[in-house]
Design a protein around this motif. Sequence first.
Motif, PDB file in Angstrom:
ATOM      1  N   ALA A  63       0.781  -1.227   0.000  1.00 18.45           N
ATOM      2  CA  ALA A  63       0.000   0.000   0.000  1.00 18.45           C
ATOM      3  C   ALA A  63       0.819   1.287   0.000  1.00 18.45           C
ATOM      4  O   ALA A  63       0.301   2.340  -0.363  1.00 18.45           O
ATOM      5  N   ASN A  64       2.080   1.249   0.405  1.00 19.15           N
ATOM      6  CA  ASN A  64       2.841   2.490   0.565  1.00 19.15           C
ATOM      7  C   ASN A  64       3.042   3.252  -0.742  1.00 19.15           C
ATOM      8  O   ASN A  64       3.057   4.481  -0.743  1.00 19.15           O
ATOM      9  N   GLY A  65       3.195   2.531  -1.859  1.00 16.29           N
ATOM     10  CA  GLY A  65       3.456   3.195  -3.126  1.00 16.29           C
ATOM     11  C   GLY A  65       2.371   3.038  -4.159  1.00 16.29           C
ATOM     12  O   GLY A  65       2.605   3.275  -5.343  1.00 16.29           O
ATOM     13  N   TYR A  66       1.158   2.672  -3.750  1.00 19.80           N
ATOM     14  CA  TYR A  66       0.069   2.365  -4.681  1.00 19.80           C
ATOM     15  C   TYR A  66      -0.827   3.581  -4.879  1.00 19.80           C
ATOM     16  O   TYR A  66      -1.306   4.179  -3.904  1.00 19.80           O
ATOM     17  N   ALA A  67      -1.090   3.944  -6.137  1.00 20.86           N
ATOM     18  CA  ALA A  67      -1.996   5.057  -6.450  1.00 20.86           C
ATOM     19  C   ALA A  67      -2.687   4.781  -7.774  1.00 20.86           C
ATOM     20  O   ALA A  67      -2.032   4.450  -8.767  1.00 20.86           O
TER      21      ALA A  67
ATOM     22  N   THR B 175      -9.369   4.498  -7.254  1.00 20.17           N
ATOM     23  CA  THR B 175      -9.336   3.700  -6.033  1.00 20.17           C
ATOM     24  C   THR B 175      -8.732   4.507  -4.890  1.00 20.17           C
ATOM     25  O   THR B 175      -7.709   5.174  -5.073  1.00 20.17           O
ATOM     26  N   ILE B 176      -9.351   4.435  -3.703  1.00 19.78           N
ATOM     27  CA  ILE B 176      -8.840   5.139  -2.525  1.00 19.78           C
ATOM     28  C   ILE B 176      -7.804   4.271  -1.825  1.00 19.78           C
ATOM     29  O   ILE B 176      -8.073   3.113  -1.494  1.00 19.78           O
ATOM     30  N   ASN B 177      -6.644   4.847  -1.603  1.00 21.58           N
ATOM     31  CA  ASN B 177      -5.615   4.191  -0.799  1.00 21.58           C
ATOM     32  C   ASN B 177      -5.384   5.049   0.438  1.00 21.58           C
ATOM     33  O   ASN B 177      -4.491   5.900   0.476  1.00 21.58           O
ATOM     34  N   ALA B 178      -6.207   4.844   1.476  1.00 26.54           N
ATOM     35  CA  ALA B 178      -6.112   5.659   2.687  1.00 26.54           C
ATOM     36  C   ALA B 178      -4.875   5.321   3.509  1.00 26.54           C
ATOM     37  O   ALA B 178      -4.524   6.077   4.414  1.00 26.54           O
ATOM     38  N   TYR B 179      -4.220   4.210   3.213  1.00 29.01           N
ATOM     39  CA  TYR B 179      -3.014   3.845   3.947  1.00 29.01           C
ATOM     40  C   TYR B 179      -1.911   4.872   3.725  1.00 29.01           C
ATOM     41  O   TYR B 179      -1.156   5.196   4.632  1.00 29.01           O
ATOM     42  N   ASN B 180      -1.817   5.403   2.490  1.00 29.40           N
ATOM     43  CA  ASN B 180      -0.903   6.507   2.182  1.00 29.40           C
ATOM     44  C   ASN B 180      -1.733   7.695   1.720  1.00 29.40           C
ATOM     45  O   ASN B 180      -2.213   7.723   0.584  1.00 29.40           O
ATOM     46  N   PRO B 181      -1.922   8.707   2.576  1.00 34.46           N
ATOM     47  CA  PRO B 181      -2.798   9.831   2.218  1.00 34.46           C
ATOM     48  C   PRO B 181      -2.301  10.640   1.024  1.00 34.46           C
ATOM     49  O   PRO B 181      -3.080  11.382   0.416  1.00 34.46           O
TER      50      PRO B 181
ATOM     51  N   LYS C  14      -1.182  10.631  10.587  1.00 30.01           N
ATOM     52  CA  LYS C  14      -0.249   9.838   9.790  1.00 30.01           C
ATOM     53  C   LYS C  14      -0.004  10.554   8.476  1.00 30.01           C
ATOM     54  O   LYS C  14      -0.944  11.020   7.830  1.00 30.01           O
ATOM     55  N   GLY C  15       1.266  10.687   8.080  1.00 29.55           N
ATOM     56  CA  GLY C  15       1.617  11.395   6.860  1.00 29.55           C
ATOM     57  C   GLY C  15       2.136  10.473   5.787  1.00 29.55           C
ATOM     58  O   GLY C  15       2.465   9.301   6.028  1.00 29.55           O
ATOM     59  N   GLY C  16       2.210  11.006   4.556  1.00 30.06           N
ATOM     60  CA  GLY C  16       2.711  10.218   3.445  1.00 30.06           C
ATOM     61  C   GLY C  16       3.239  11.089   2.322  1.00 30.06           C
ATOM     62  O   GLY C  16       2.903  12.277   2.216  1.00 30.06           O
ATOM     63  N   ALA C  17       4.073  10.510   1.488  1.00 31.41           N
ATOM     64  CA  ALA C  17       4.599  11.165   0.293  1.00 31.41           C
ATOM     65  C   ALA C  17       4.671  10.142  -0.824  1.00 31.41           C
ATOM     66  O   ALA C  17       4.833   8.938  -0.579  1.00 31.41           O
ATOM     67  N   MET C  18       4.554  10.618  -2.056  1.00 29.67           N
ATOM     68  CA  MET C  18       4.543   9.697  -3.187  1.00 29.67           C
ATOM     69  C   MET C  18       5.023  10.404  -4.445  1.00 29.67           C
ATOM     70  O   MET C  18       4.809  11.604  -4.633  1.00 29.67           O
ATOM     71  N   TYR C  19       5.687   9.636  -5.306  1.00 28.25           N
ATOM     72  CA  TYR C  19       6.095  10.144  -6.618  1.00 28.25           C
ATOM     73  C   TYR C  19       5.774   9.090  -7.670  1.00 28.25           C
ATOM     74  O   TYR C  19       6.079   7.905  -7.498  1.00 28.25           O
ATOM     75  N   LYS C  20       5.148   9.539  -8.761  1.00 31.95           N
ATOM     76  CA  LYS C  20       4.751   8.640  -9.843  1.00 31.95           C
ATOM     77  C   LYS C  20       5.297   9.188 -11.149  1.00 31.95           C
ATOM     78  O   LYS C  20       4.958  10.310 -11.547  1.00 31.95           O
ATOM     79  N   ALA C  21       6.160   8.410 -11.804  1.00 37.03           N
ATOM     80  CA  ALA C  21       6.807   8.840 -13.037  1.00 37.03           C
ATOM     81  C   ALA C  21       6.306   8.023 -14.217  1.00 37.03           C
ATOM     82  O   ALA C  21       6.203   6.795 -14.139  1.00 37.03           O
TER      83      ALA C  21
ATOM     84  N   SER D 169      -4.443  15.968   0.662  1.00 35.04           N
ATOM     85  CA  SER D 169      -3.208  15.773  -0.087  1.00 35.04           C
ATOM     86  C   SER D 169      -3.113  16.825  -1.184  1.00 35.04           C
ATOM     87  O   SER D 169      -4.122  17.314  -1.689  1.00 35.04           O
ATOM     88  N   GLY D 170      -1.890  17.142  -1.528  1.00 29.18           N
ATOM     89  CA  GLY D 170      -1.650  18.107  -2.584  1.00 29.18           C
ATOM     90  C   GLY D 170      -0.343  17.805  -3.280  1.00 29.18           C
ATOM     91  O   GLY D 170       0.568  17.213  -2.693  1.00 29.18           O
ATOM     92  N   GLY D 171      -0.255  18.213  -4.560  1.00 26.81           N
ATOM     93  CA  GLY D 171       0.976  17.944  -5.281  1.00 26.81           C
ATOM     94  C   GLY D 171       0.948  18.474  -6.690  1.00 26.81           C
ATOM     95  O   GLY D 171      -0.039  19.065  -7.143  1.00 26.81           O
ATOM     96  N   ALA D 172       2.055  18.261  -7.388  1.00 28.18           N
ATOM     97  CA  ALA D 172       2.187  18.692  -8.776  1.00 28.18           C
ATOM     98  C   ALA D 172       3.323  17.920  -9.414  1.00 28.18           C
ATOM     99  O   ALA D 172       4.250  17.462  -8.736  1.00 28.18           O
ATOM    100  N   LYS D 173       3.241  17.770 -10.757  1.00 33.91           N
ATOM    101  CA  LYS D 173       4.284  17.143 -11.552  1.00 33.91           C
ATOM    102  C   LYS D 173       4.657  15.746 -11.049  1.00 33.91           C
ATOM    103  O   LYS D 173       5.823  15.378 -10.979  1.00 33.91           O
ATOM    104  N   GLY D 174       3.634  14.987 -10.663  1.00 30.01           N
ATOM    105  CA  GLY D 174       3.850  13.614 -10.255  1.00 30.01           C
ATOM    106  C   GLY D 174       4.196  13.414  -8.800  1.00 30.01           C
ATOM    107  O   GLY D 174       4.197  12.285  -8.311  1.00 30.01           O
ATOM    108  N   PHE D 175       4.500  14.490  -8.082  1.00 25.85           N
ATOM    109  CA  PHE D 175       4.861  14.385  -6.670  1.00 25.85           C
ATOM    110  C   PHE D 175       3.692  14.833  -5.802  1.00 25.85           C
ATOM    111  O   PHE D 175       2.987  15.783  -6.125  1.00 25.85           O
ATOM    112  N   SER D 176       3.488  14.130  -4.678  1.00 22.53           N
ATOM    113  CA  SER D 176       2.357  14.446  -3.805  1.00 22.53           C
ATOM    114  C   SER D 176       2.720  14.176  -2.356  1.00 22.53           C
ATOM    115  O   SER D 176       3.505  13.276  -2.050  1.00 22.53           O
ATOM    116  N   VAL D 177       2.145  14.971  -1.446  1.00 19.44           N
ATOM    117  CA  VAL D 177       2.251  14.748  -0.010  1.00 19.44           C
ATOM    118  C   VAL D 177       0.850  14.798   0.584  1.00 19.44           C
ATOM    119  O   VAL D 177      -0.054  15.434   0.027  1.00 19.44           O
ATOM    120  N   GLY D 178       0.649  14.120   1.713  1.00 17.03           N
ATOM    121  CA  GLY D 178      -0.671  14.115   2.331  1.00 17.03           C
ATOM    122  C   GLY D 178      -0.606  13.739   3.792  1.00 17.03           C
ATOM    123  O   GLY D 178       0.426  13.275   4.294  1.00 17.03           O
TER     124      GLY D 178
END
Length: 445
Positions: free
Chosen positions: A63-67, A71-77, A225-232, A173-182
């Motif tokens: 779940a840590n890197g899934y987006a 689908t809602i992935n509440a494990y990583n906001p 609980k916080g999270g960060a994600m990057y999708k390329a 959560s908010g982000g831009a250019k593939g990067f997001s934090v929540g």
Amino acid sequence: MRSNKHLTLSLLFTFSAIGAWAQATVNTNDPKSGRINSPYTRYGIGNMVDTRSAGLRGMGGIANGYAKDYTINAYNPASYTYLNRTTLEFAIDMQSNNVRIGDNVTKSGTFTISQFNLAFPLKQRHLAMNLGYTPISKVYYNSADSVMVQGLGKTLQTHNGEGNLNFAYIGLSGGAKGFSVGVNAGYLFGNIRNSSYFNVIDSNSSYTRNTDISRKDIYGGLYWKGGAMYKASLKNNQYISAGATGTLSQKINTSRSEYFVAGTDTVLNNPGGAITDTVSAVYDKKGKMTMPAEFGFGIHYGKANNYDFGLDITYADWSVFNRFGASEANIGQNAYRISIGGEVIPNVKATPKQYFSAMTYRFGAYYGKDYVYWDQTNTNINYYGLTVGLQLPFRPYYEQSGALNMSLDMGNRGTIANDLAREFYVKFTVGLRFNDLWFRRPKYD
């Protein structure tokens, strides 16, 4: 029309499975309470609940890197930012548990709400929100045994407890250019009761000594609980995503009531024969519970909505856990979980006649070390399991109106070595997902 038939058959299959499961759990030998009887829930805050969605559970819990778009992935906001539509998800759990201690086996089962989430993008790919609820931990145990004590005789011991912790939260959560934090921030609440009863039969069997010790803690406090994600994006609609989650050690307000009662009684329980005395009693004592810090990391590789494979690692530092400033026995220094899994959709553009090609097929496996640790024999409580899952879309996949998710998790926890307990569990999770368009400004020519 054909897709509606498939949905109807899917729902009938699901509810039939639920009915069969409920019928099976009625025949448990101990306890007959509709709850899982797990001896390890006597320690700490009980068994930690899997807070992942029904779909992610079928993938081993990666779940840590899934987006995904729908689908809602509440494990990583941080994943909320990638949502394309307003999405409602809720799920229920059914679980069967067989506990073996030596040659004795205890069976129990339960049927509970798993989670609820309503997420919606406020600004496409830039800002999103989620309203959620999930259980955090559950406690239920009921055990009895007898021990011969030199000079006293037979000692009968009974231990039982119940309770749970829950988390209701708002996620942003908010982000831009593939990067997001929540972050998910809200209120952690619940209560846990632990009781022990000791009955010592005198050597001449003329009377017994009784001891009754009970404690109940009520919890309520802010938690996050916080999270960060990057999708390329890669070539040919392929992608790679990486995500991290974490929470620091946090203190939760706690109110404790406990009592200690001792006395004697005649073996025949003659009227007036009992003599009891309240040794101590405390009501509404205020304090804190210190929750552990937890961190996770995951990486995924996939192609559009055709397939996704990933690896997940989580770690929690339980060395800081305490209640009212006191550490507790049988709580380990750390806990971890390693998961692998994936999902495949044979044909995302399948027609209603090709329904099975439009379904999502999931699989996974995991291995971990529990935070419960048996101090007396330096024994870790490890666990492992295999998972499978299905997603049945309401309509052709590309329309994304919703789906029915099912996952099956089978695993083992603990060991029968050193007179401990081994649990074999089967968890069946059913989740419903609905997608719609909200907060979109209509365009006019």
